[in-house]
Design an enzyme around this catalytic site. Structure first.
Site, PDB file in Angstrom:
ATOM      1  N   ASP A 100       0.854  -1.181   0.000  1.00 19.29           N
ATOM      2  CA  ASP A 100       0.000   0.000   0.000  1.00 19.29           C
ATOM      3  C   ASP A 100       0.891   1.233   0.000  1.00 19.29           C
ATOM      4  O   ASP A 100       2.064   1.173   0.392  1.00 19.29           O
ATOM      5  CB  ASP A 100      -0.899  -0.022   1.238  1.00 19.29           C
ATOM      6  CG  ASP A 100      -1.808   1.191   1.305  1.00 19.29           C
ATOM      7  OD1 ASP A 100      -2.388   1.552   0.277  1.00 19.29           O
ATOM      8  OD2 ASP A 100      -1.919   1.780   2.393  1.00 19.29           O
ATOM      9  N   ASP A 140      -1.088  -0.604   6.437  1.00 23.63           N
ATOM     10  CA  ASP A 140      -1.190  -0.096   7.805  1.00 23.63           C
ATOM     11  C   ASP A 140      -2.571   0.415   8.168  1.00 23.63           C
ATOM     12  O   ASP A 140      -2.765   0.909   9.275  1.00 23.63           O
ATOM     13  CB  ASP A 140      -0.167   1.025   8.036  1.00 23.63           C
ATOM     14  CG  ASP A 140      -0.593   2.341   7.385  1.00 23.63           C
ATOM     15  OD1 ASP A 140      -1.316   2.290   6.364  1.00 23.63           O
ATOM     16  OD2 ASP A 140      -0.195   3.403   7.899  1.00 23.63           O
ATOM     17  N   ASP A 174      -6.665  -1.982   4.607  1.00 22.78           N
ATOM     18  CA  ASP A 174      -5.686  -2.996   4.190  1.00 22.78           C
ATOM     19  C   ASP A 174      -5.935  -4.350   4.848  1.00 22.78           C
ATOM     20  O   ASP A 174      -5.361  -5.354   4.420  1.00 22.78           O
ATOM     21  CB  ASP A 174      -4.263  -2.549   4.539  1.00 22.78           C
ATOM     22  CG  ASP A 174      -3.864  -1.280   3.813  1.00 22.78           C
ATOM     23  OD1 ASP A 174      -4.233  -1.147   2.637  1.00 22.78           O
ATOM     24  OD2 ASP A 174      -3.203  -0.425   4.427  1.00 22.78           O
TER      25      ASP A 174
END
Length: 648
Positions: free
Chosen positions: A324, A521, A525
């Protein structure tokens, strides 16, 4: 303030297992004393005393071993301790007390050595557990009272003395805090925190005393979550360990066949005893746990908590990285750069309403908006009826007014049309655009910047060196923003404008290239982290849902420790396999020699003890190698409580 060590595995274990674990570190003393006493009696021509000196310690060790075997069998765990049981019993039955006491010493010595090795291997993880405080100094009516940390509540003022471990998450209320975060993050140098700065439980005050304002209860604080992570990591059995158990059963069968064959062929039961002795205990049950625990401990020492040996093994095998953007490649600390007003509500009021709602979100842009509003001196109110759609935005009531803060998808879902303004069309490459609606009408367009981490390119290059063959950026941001941000980085593919379900699909699609590691994080996610072969969460800043779904949690605010953790995992796995193969090879060679009559039981016991010592010492090499320093820009600046709800 006092601290206590935690027995991470005691819950639910039979009392006899706990007793055996305490005994095994000292069990070798009795047969050692018996062996020396018997040899002295032999030298004085007293074979009767020698026989008793050797037999009694053997019977004692045999009784302890029998209790352990019965307990293991009751749990359905058939292990190689049965070979040790048979060899000791056989030595006594065949009137070979000297061989019996040497076997007892060999077995007990191996247990003691394994206990020492495991203790040393888990030292870094144990340090995390042992530092949890039990009491704190709470300020009450002008005085200070020592109270259990379980009684602390948000809003309590706590005096933190020099050397004290912070008991809860909170903020510096008075004074200046200088904290040692090495145990949590591996960061070598103390970090200074000014008044009103967020600080984490588990860190140590190495400066002057200061006052801490509690923001979480102890059980909900960051350190309590880390403790639960470590306990989970220590209790889980790795696939390699389960494989060793299966090989152990095969080895047990082979041992019994070889011993029986030697007896049948020679007519001498002593040869069968010699075979059993050489096979006691097997390197399979010693090498794998020591090597894997060593790897887990080394990783914990650099601020990487790996949830068990299975995750450690997968970390050594991953080939694809799906990462990400926000909070991983970037700092995740967006900064408000522009406010474009669309309606009659003024800028200050729009910011106050939007920031009040965003207090309920853990997204980096939400935190940036709250920080910007507080920096302007705005007074925020408590939102109600809050609903957060991961990756899209937040809705709720602020002072009775419906407020929505998020992206275009959220606004379209609520039928709120936003005009095509220059602010919306010309967002620069590193900016994110957030829309604000009040009472169902467009109110403002906010722009945020979140620059790339300075170590991002170097970390990705290090990951490729560690065996990562493909890197994919998966982000919910616009493609234009993501493309400009990653220009020049070693990234193979870009997937943008993703919602949580789409990120999960990206992980599934990438499996054709090999085992997939997902790094993220945020709450959005969590599904992808759970779907990946290995999920890695930035636990220091990330959301609790991400840390719960992940297999690995980075306690530092950086990806920099991840390549080092992969190196540790690869080294631990190689050493474990090496120890097993070499140990088994030597044991099998010794068993064949014993079956052919080239080794007596006494010689076999000495040979097997040498093999066991060599195997354990080799497995402990997983603790070796240079421990990498924490990068200077890797620090914990966590939202308190993000690790508070971690579960295995």
């Amino acid at each position: 303030m006092t601290t206590t060590a935690i027995d991470s595995g005691a819950a639910g274990r039979p009392a006899i297992v706990d007793a055996f674990q305490r005994l095994r570190g000292w069990l070798a003393i009795l047969p050692l004393v018996g062996l020396c006493t018997g040899l002295s009696a032999e030298a004085l021509s007293r074979p009767d005393i020698a026989a008793w000196a050797w037999t009694l310690p053997t019977l004692t060790v045999l009784a302890v071993l029998m209790a352990q075997v019965v307990t293991s069998l009751a749990r359905g765990d058939v292990g190689l301790d049965l070979v040790a049981l048979l060899s000791m019993s056989g030595a006594l039955a065949l009137s070979q007390p000297l061989a019996g006491v040497v076997i007892a010493l060999m077995y007990a010595g191996g247990q003691s050595l394994e206990a020492y090795a495991s203790g040393r291997a888990s030292r870094a993880m144990t340090a995390l557990l042992a530092r949890q405080p039990r009491t704190a100094l709470r300020e009450e009516s002008g005085s200070v009272k020592e109270v259990p940390i379980a009684t602390l509540a948000p809003g309590d003022r706590i005096l933190v003395r020099v050397g004290d471990v912070l008991p809860v998450d909170g903020r510096v209320a008075a004074g200046r805090a200088i904290l040692d975060q090495a145990t949590l993050t591996g960061e070598a140098l103390p970090v200074a925190f000014e008044t009103n700065a967020t600080v984490l439980s588990g860190t140590v005050n190495v400066g002057a005393p200061f006052t801490l304002m509690a923001e979480r209860r102890a059980a909900e604080s960051t350190y309590a979550g880390i403790v639960r992570l470590v306990e989970a990591a220590r209790s889980q059995k790795a696939p390699m360990a389960r494989l060793a158990d299966r090989y152990g059963l095969a080895f047990l069968g082979l041992t019994l066949i070889l011993a029986g064959g030697a007896w049948a062929a020679s007519g001498d039961p002593v040869r069968a005893l010699a075979v059993l002795v050489v096979a006691t205990p097997c390197p399979l049950i010693l090498a794998v746990p020591v090597a894997l625990i060593s790897g887990l401990s080394r990783a914990a020492g650099i601020g990487v908590i790996i949830k068990g040996g299975g995750a450690l093994e997968m970390l050594a095998r991953v080939r694809v990285l799906v990462v990400d953007k926000t909070g991983t490649l970037t700092h995740g600390r967006a900064r408000l750069t522009a406010v474009h007003i669309l309606g009659p509500i003024g800028e200050q009021d729009v910011l106050r309403l939007a920031a009040s709602l965003d207090q309920a979100s853990g997204h980096p842009t939400a935190r940036a908006l709250v920080d910007a509003a507080l920096a302007r001196g705005l007074t925020l109110t408590q939102p109600t009826q809050v609903v957060e759609v991961p990756g899209e935005g937040v809705t709720g009531l602020v002072e009775g007014q419906p407020v929505r803060v998020g992206g275009p998808r959220l606004m379209r879902a609520h039928g709120i049309p936003f005009p095509e303004t220059d602010a919306a069309r010309n967002a620069d490459a590193v900016a994110a655009t957030v829309l604000v609606a009040v009472d169902g009408k467009p109110a403002a367009i906010l722009r945020f910047a979140d620059p790339l981490r300075t170590d991002g390119g170097r970390t990705l290059a290090d990951l490729r060196r560690c065996g990562i063959q493909r890197v994919v950026l998966a982000t919910g941001d616009r493609r234009g923003i993501a493309q400009a941000l990653i220009a020049g980085l070693p990234i193979d593919a870009l997937e943008a404008d993703l919602d949580p379900a789409a990120k999960t699909q990206v992980v599934a699609n990438e499996r054709v290239h090999g085992p997939v590691m997902m790094v993220g994080d945020g709450v959005n996610d969590a599904p992808a982290l759970a779907a990946a072969d290995l999920g890695v969460a930035l636990g220091a800043r990330g959301a609790a849902a991400a840390a719960e779904a992940a297999d690995v949690v980075l306690l530092v605010d950086s990806l920099a420790p991840l390549p080092h953790a992969i190196d540790i995992a690869k080294r631990s796995r190689v050493i474990a396999l090496q120890s097993v193969m070499v140990g088994l090879g030597l044991s099998l060679a010794g068993m064949v020699a014993a079956a052919l009559g080239y080794l007596t039981p006494l010689q076999g016991a000495l040979l097997q003890e040498a093999i066991d010592v060599a195997v354990i010492l080799n497995a402990m090499r997983a603790l070796g190698g240079p421990v990498p320093a924490t990068p200077s820009d890797a620090h914990v600046s966590a939202q308190p409580g993000h690790l508070s709800r971690m579960v295995p």
